[in-house]
Design an enzyme around this catalytic site. Structure first.
Site, short mmCIF file in Angstrom:
data_model
loop_
_atom_site.label_atom_id
_atom_site.label_comp_id
_atom_site.label_asym_id
_atom_site.label_seq_id
_atom_site.Cartn_x
_atom_site.Cartn_y
_atom_site.Cartn_z
N ASN A 176 17.82 10.68 52.80
CA ASN A 176 16.76 11.65 52.96
C ASN A 176 15.40 11.08 52.54
O ASN A 176 14.56 10.78 53.40
CB ASN A 176 17.09 12.91 52.14
CG ASN A 176 16.13 14.05 52.41
OD1 ASN A 176 15.08 13.87 53.00
ND2 ASN A 176 16.48 15.24 51.98
N ASP A 177 15.21 10.89 51.26
CA ASP A 177 13.90 10.45 50.79
C ASP A 177 13.48 9.09 51.35
O ASP A 177 12.30 8.85 51.54
CB ASP A 177 13.89 10.41 49.25
CG ASP A 177 14.08 11.80 48.66
OD1 ASP A 177 13.69 12.77 49.33
OD2 ASP A 177 14.64 11.90 47.55
N VAL A 178 14.47 8.23 51.62
CA VAL A 178 14.11 6.89 52.09
C VAL A 178 13.61 6.88 53.53
O VAL A 178 13.16 5.86 54.02
CB VAL A 178 15.28 5.88 51.95
CG1 VAL A 178 15.67 5.72 50.50
CG2 VAL A 178 16.46 6.30 52.79
N VAL A 179 13.73 8.02 54.23
CA VAL A 179 13.19 8.10 55.59
C VAL A 179 12.12 9.19 55.69
O VAL A 179 11.78 9.62 56.78
CB VAL A 179 14.30 8.37 56.64
CG1 VAL A 179 15.25 7.20 56.72
CG2 VAL A 179 15.08 9.65 56.33
N ALA A 228 14.60 14.01 45.57
CA ALA A 228 13.25 14.22 45.05
C ALA A 228 12.85 15.69 45.12
O ALA A 228 11.82 16.07 44.59
CB ALA A 228 12.25 13.38 45.83
#
Lengths: 466, 106
Positions: A392-395, A433
């Site tokens: 999720n957060d990494v994209v 996050a």
């Protein structure tokens, strides 16, 4: 004397193998041999100590009972350590590293406890003993908490009100206790035990408020703590192999910790003092406009089947669902159909940096297919389908576009450049996050809801029937 | 203060080792690809298991009739061994998976 020199030489061999081993561990080709080199040096140092060590004050003796206990301890430790390490599932590996780290910390703390009595008249040595004991104990109890958090025994991050102040006070108490014991020259063991308990409590308090996703950083930090505790042991015994081994891990562990923090764009300070929760709630106020588009298993299968190039972005969700084998199956079927498949590995994907690689390697994914972020990013524009599994957060494009976002500035995978994006997620819940991801609302994005393993298995059987 | 200076003076070789080791540790790790972070952490974890040497020294210097000290020392040896053996074996297992791949495919 000659005996001492031989032991010194053996320690020299040990220290050199540690340096060479660490060096070799930093390259994929040599890593495995590097590990064995270090293990060899360790064996030399251990056996050398057992048979050749002589205390300068002549306290050393080798009664059969003592040697028996030492070898008994070695045998039990070897057997249990070996079996656990061989049997553990690869997904459970981070918590095992944490557990072993805790054992090392406990060992250092015990040594300090046992050495206290012999050194009461030497304040410098008491100082060293206290430092080794406190750092070792914090590392021990902290690692056990990290272990419990990662294996799910301890689910919630317990945060007392003003826990930062409580922790700071506890840390001060710890230091004060160490200084008092060192300064006063007391020979009272119960003061030392009190300091020991205080240090254990601090270790617990230190790790308990930190969230599960930050555990890798914490483990890495505690890893360098244990190294430091071992180095204090080296000072205590004038033992060079303990000193070099401990300090190497101490400094290397610190660098590694910083590297992990950098990859996550999280200052170490925030990890430890939990500033994250606060900034996240501030950023969450920014809501995302747009609508979510669902995709069925069949449509997803068709889309991928007729693509030229598919890039898979694995994340934490893949590790949790243990879907690493299914994803490899998916990759092989697609390859058979002439689709080029690659994996885009974000530096902090999974539970630990590099964890994704280990997981995928376990299910026999070709090492060459795992592409790091800097290399894969320019390739997304020529990619037909990106399959995001449990990441999720990494994209999240907000890292690039929204300065108010708590993850602003974190390097991300530029998946939005691809022609189609399929996101597999369990629900619309925000990621670690705690922020919305506008990628999910993008016109090119379709959502494939469901457990990663479940969804991928269905996808594979759908593809097979085509 | 004098005690501190005396201590440092007596251990000056150790201080040199300490400082140089810090730099060696930083340099050696400097350029690790993030792929290898986990095995590296695990390998480093095994190396600080060298603290077991300390627990063996404690045992060797202990009075053989003191049951309490012997059992605590025993505990330290067991835990140190767990750290060393478990650490190296689990690292080897991780790296084994990395290595197998290129050979199998090519």
């Amino acid at each position: 004397m000659t005996q001492q020199y031989i032991l010194d030489l053996l320690y020299l061999i040990g220290s050199i193998t540690f340096v060479i081993g660490l060096k070799m561990l930093s390259g994929p080709q040599t890593a495995r041999r590097g590990n064995l080199v270090a293990a060899f040096g360790m064996t030399v140092a251990i056996l050398g100590t057992i048979f050749l060590y002589e205390d300068p004050h002549g306290n050393t003796s080798r009664e059969t009972i003592k040697l028996g206990i030492i070898f008994g301890g070695l045998a039990i430790g070897t057997l249990v350590g070996w079996m656990t390490a061989k049997r553990v599932k690869m997904t459970a590996m981070p918590e095992l590293v944490s557990l072993f780290n805790g054992m090392g910390g406990a060992c250092a703390a015990l040594i300090s406890l046992l050495e206290f009595e012999h050194n009461v008249h030497d304040p410098m040595r008491i100082g060293i003993i206290m430092a080794g004991m406190i750092i070792g104990s914090v590392s021990f109890s902290g690692s056990i908490i990290a272990f419990m958090k990662l294996n799910g025994t301890l689910k919630k991050s317990l945060r007392l009100p003003n826990y930062n102040i409580i922790n700071a006070v506890m840390l001060l108490l710890n230091v004060a206790a160490a200084v008092c014991i060192t300064w006063s020259g007391t020979d009272q063991m119960h003061y030392v035990l009190l300091a020991f308990v205080l240090a254990l409590a601090y270790g617990v308090m230190f790790v308990v408020p930190i969230g599960g996703a930050d555990m890798p950083v914490v483990i890495s930090l505690l890893n360098s703590f244990t190294g430091l505790a071992a180095a204090f042991g080296g000072f205590l015994y004038d033992n060079q192999v303990m000193l070099t081994g401990g300090i190497l891990v101490g400094s290397a562990g610190t660098i590694l910790t910083v590297a992990m923090c950098k990859a996550m764009n999280r200052p170490l300070f925030n990890v430890i003092f939990g500033a994250f929760g606060e900034t996240a709630s501030a950023g969450a106020g920014h809501s995302v406009q747009g609508s979510i588009k669902d995709i069925s298993i069949t449509d997803a299968a068709v889309l991928m089947n007729y693509s030229k190039k598919v890039v898979i972005v694995p994340g934490y969700g893949l590790a949790v669902a243990q879907a690493q084998h299914v994803i490899h199956e998916l990759e092989m079927i697609l390859e058979e159909r002439g689709v080029q498949v690659k994996y885009a590995i974000h530096p902090v994907a999974g539970r630990m940096p590099g964890h994704m690689n280990v997981l995928l390697a376990e299910s026999n994914v070709d090492y060459g297919k795992l592409v790091e972020m800097e290399e894969i990013n320019p390739e997304f524009s020529s990619t037909d389908v990106v399959l995001v599994v449990g990441a999720n957060d990494v994209v999240n494009p907000a890292a690039k576009t929204d300065p108010s976002s708590p993850i602003y500035g974190m390097p991300i995978l530029d998946v939005e450049n691809a022609h189609h994006i399929i996101v597999n997620k369990r629900s619309m819940n925000a990621g670690y996050a705690g922020i919305e991801n506008e990628l999910f609302y993008h016109t090119k994005t379709s959502m494939l809801f469901g457990d990663a393993k479940d969804a991928l298995t269905k996808l594979v059987s759908e593809l097979k029937s085509m | 203060m004098i005690q501190l200076i005396n201590f440092l003076g007596e251990h000056i070789e150790m201080i040199y080792i300490l400082i140089l080791s810090i730099f060696v540790g930083v340099e050696v790790i400097g350029k690790v690809p993030s792929v290898l972070h986990t095995p590296l952490m695990s390998g480093a974890n095994a190396i600080h298991g060298v603290v077991i040497v300390g627990s063996i020294i404690v045992m060797l210097n202990t009075d053989a009739s003191n049951i309490l000290l012997l059992s605590l020392g025993f505990l330290a040896v067991v835990m140190g061994t767990l750290n060393v053996v478990g650490g190296f074996v689990v690292t080897d297992r991780m790296l084994e998976m990395f290595k197998k791949k290129p050979e199998a495919k090519k």
